[in-house]
Motif scaffolding. Structure first.
Motif, short mmCIF file in Angstrom:
data_model
loop_
_atom_site.label_atom_id
_atom_site.label_comp_id
_atom_site.label_asym_id
_atom_site.label_seq_id
_atom_site.Cartn_x
_atom_site.Cartn_y
_atom_site.Cartn_z
N HIS A 1 -13.11 -6.83 7.96
CA HIS A 1 -11.64 -6.76 8.11
C HIS A 1 -11.26 -5.49 8.86
N ASN B 1 0.85 -1.19 0.00
CA ASN B 1 0.00 0.00 0.00
C ASN B 1 0.89 1.24 0.00
N PRO C 1 -8.40 -2.96 8.98
CA PRO C 1 -7.30 -2.67 8.04
C PRO C 1 -5.91 -2.89 8.67
N SER C 2 -4.92 -3.04 7.79
CA SER C 2 -3.57 -3.37 8.26
C SER C 2 -3.06 -2.31 9.24
N VAL D 1 -8.62 4.07 -0.79
CA VAL D 1 -9.19 3.09 0.16
C VAL D 1 -8.42 3.18 1.48
N ASN D 2 -7.09 3.14 1.37
CA ASN D 2 -6.28 3.16 2.59
C ASN D 2 -6.31 4.53 3.28
N MET E 1 -6.44 -6.04 -3.44
CA MET E 1 -7.60 -5.92 -2.56
C MET E 1 -7.76 -7.18 -1.70
N TRP E 2 -6.78 -8.11 -1.76
CA TRP E 2 -6.81 -9.22 -0.82
C TRP E 2 -6.55 -8.68 0.58
N THR E 3 -6.98 -9.41 1.60
CA THR E 3 -6.72 -9.00 2.98
C THR E 3 -6.06 -10.17 3.71
N LYS F 1 -6.41 2.78 -5.03
CA LYS F 1 -6.25 1.96 -3.83
C LYS F 1 -5.80 2.81 -2.64
N MET G 1 -10.11 4.18 4.98
CA MET G 1 -10.35 3.04 5.87
C MET G 1 -9.27 2.87 6.92
N ASN G 2 -8.00 2.91 6.49
CA ASN G 2 -6.95 2.51 7.43
C ASN G 2 -6.86 3.46 8.62
N MET H 1 -14.26 -1.95 8.91
CA MET H 1 -14.71 -1.11 7.78
C MET H 1 -16.23 -1.04 7.70
N ILE I 1 -15.36 -7.72 2.42
CA ILE I 1 -14.22 -7.50 3.33
C ILE I 1 -14.56 -6.53 4.47
C1 LIG Z 1 -7.89 -4.39 3.08
C2 LIG Z 1 -7.57 -2.95 2.86
C3 LIG Z 1 -8.11 -2.63 1.50
C4 LIG Z 1 -8.30 -2.10 3.85
O1 LIG Z 1 -8.01 -0.78 3.74
C5 LIG Z 1 -6.10 -2.75 2.98
O2 LIG Z 1 -5.43 -2.46 2.02
C6 LIG Z 1 -5.42 -2.83 4.30
O3 LIG Z 1 -5.91 -3.51 5.22
O4 LIG Z 1 -4.36 -2.21 4.41
#
Ligand SMILES: CC(C)(CO)C(=O)C(=O)O
Ligand SMILES: NC(=O)C1=CN([C@@H]2O[C@H](COP(=O)(O)OP(=O)(O)OC[C@H]3O[C@@H](n4cnc5c(N)ncnc54)[C@H](OP(=O)(O)O)[C@@H]3O)[C@@H](O)[C@H]2O)C=CC1
Length: 312
Positions: free
Chosen positions: A257, A105, A259-260, A190-191, A128-130, A187, A194-195, A205, A254
């Motif tokens: 999940h 990322n 996020p990382s 997204v991060n 987009m895998w987790t 992407k 979400m992250n 999320m 997802i």
């Molecule tokens: C799964 C996702 C898309 C969540 O933002 C991701 O990239 C992460 O966990 O860092």
């Protein structure tokens, strides 16, 4: 194909397991001694879509990499701040034609990779895998995902397509992108939502998506990313990107999940990749004279939380 996974944490373990099960000659390389030792002793354990499995994959400590074999492909899956050290440490495994695929990322990793690898061998992308690390030698893997990738070197399009095919043959659902910088910014949106927001709000999320202000926050952050991206020749379609970000709210895909960044900061009190995501947009905003107040604040809040939790 001889594949090295350079950075075998949560995501490296996912890709390692899937590629190994797909019949490739995989070796994991990682810098965390307890994790490497656990894999060496007991195999890599995973709860893989609800089923407990153990995959026996060769593993090397990053500081002990030997040059007796050369890789056809090295997939980089470190955290952003560990990337340069990993590239330095895997040098003995790199031959003239070894391809390097970076799926981290964040924005701009090619600037680091170019210092170590000839352009013709560099492939970049995102996924987009987790995945989640449960503890040393153990990961939890659920849901579906995808990979997009492209060559940076000229005349390497066929090689990029072959790489996507190799990943897909192991179920990783990879495709060639003819505009990877768009995909990487998309992407990063997204991060960039979400992250940091899940980490600050202490939610997954789907839970963030269920809040009333979620949509407005996502739109504002995506607009800041888009304004900066435009200065770099990347024309983000804000509506499409917002829809893509909000698709992550779905608890049936997802959404559940964490996020990382949440896994790093909240679960493990580790420093985050914020400076390579919202922080990168803030810095670029200053350079191009574009205001990025949400990214500035989100970056600062994550740094506050790192300080509060004594993250290392
Ligand atoms: C799964 C996702 C898309 C969540 O933002 C991701 O990239 C992460 O966990 O860092
Ligand atoms: N996890 C996910 O769902 C997703 C992650 N990504 C991206 O993939 C890249 C890799 O992320 P991810 O796989 O999550 O990284 P992890 O945090 O799982 O692993 C990265 C490395 O951090 C170190 N580490 C992690 N946890 C610990 C711990 N508890 N104690 C000691 N060391 C630890 C290890 O190396 P060392 O000892 O050398 O520090 C490990 O190899 C990042 O760029 C991330 O943003 C992309 C999509 C989804």
């Amino acid at each position: 194909m001889k594949i090295i996974i350079a950075g075998a944490g949560a995501m490296g373990s996912r890709f390692g397991i899937m590629l190994h099960r797909g019949g490739n000659d995989v070796t994991l390389v990682d810098g965390w001694p307890a994790h490497v030792e656990a894999i060496r002793q007991n195999g890599l354990k995973a709860n893989f879509n609800g089923e407990d499995i153990t995959e026996h994959i060769p593993v090397m400590l990053q500081s002990e990499v030997k040059s007796d074999t050369k890789a056809d492909l090295i997939i980089l899956f470190t955290k952003s701040m560990q990337l340069a050290q990993m590239l330095q440490d895997v040098k003995p495994l790199i031959a003239e034609n070894t391809k390097i695929l970076c799926l981290l990322n964040g924005i701009g990793h090619e600037d680091t990779i170019e210092k170590y690898i000839p352009m013709k061998n560099i492939f970049i992308g995102n996924t987009m895998w987790t995945a989640g690390l449960v503890g040393p030698g153990e990961v939890k893997l659920f849901g579906n995902g995808s990979v997009e990738l492209q060559n940076l070197g000229q005349d390497q399009e066929d090689a990029a397509k072959d790489l996507a095919k190799t990943l897909s043959e192991s179920g990783l659902n990879a495709k060639y992108s003819d505009n990877i910088h768009y995909s990487i910014y998309r992407k990063a949106c997204v991060n960039g939502t979400m992250n940091c927001l899940c980490s600050i709000l202490d939610v997954n999320m789907a839970e963030f998506g269920a809040t009333k202000p979620a949509h407005d926050i996502v739109v504002t952050v995506v607009n800041e990313f888009a304004a900066v991206a435009k200065h770099e020749g990347v024309d983000l379609d804000v509506k499409e990107v917002v829809e893509h970000v909000e698709s992550c709210f779905d608890p049936d895909t997802i959404g559940k999940h964490y996020p990382s960044m949440y896994q790093d900061l909240i679960n493990n009190h580790r420093l985050t990749e914020i400076d390579y995501i919202n922080g990168a947009v803030s810095r670029k905003g200053k350079k191009y004279n574009i205001p990025t107040p949400y990214c500035d604040l989100l970056t600062q809040l994550i740094h506050c939380k790192e300080d509060i939790l004594g993250a290392k």
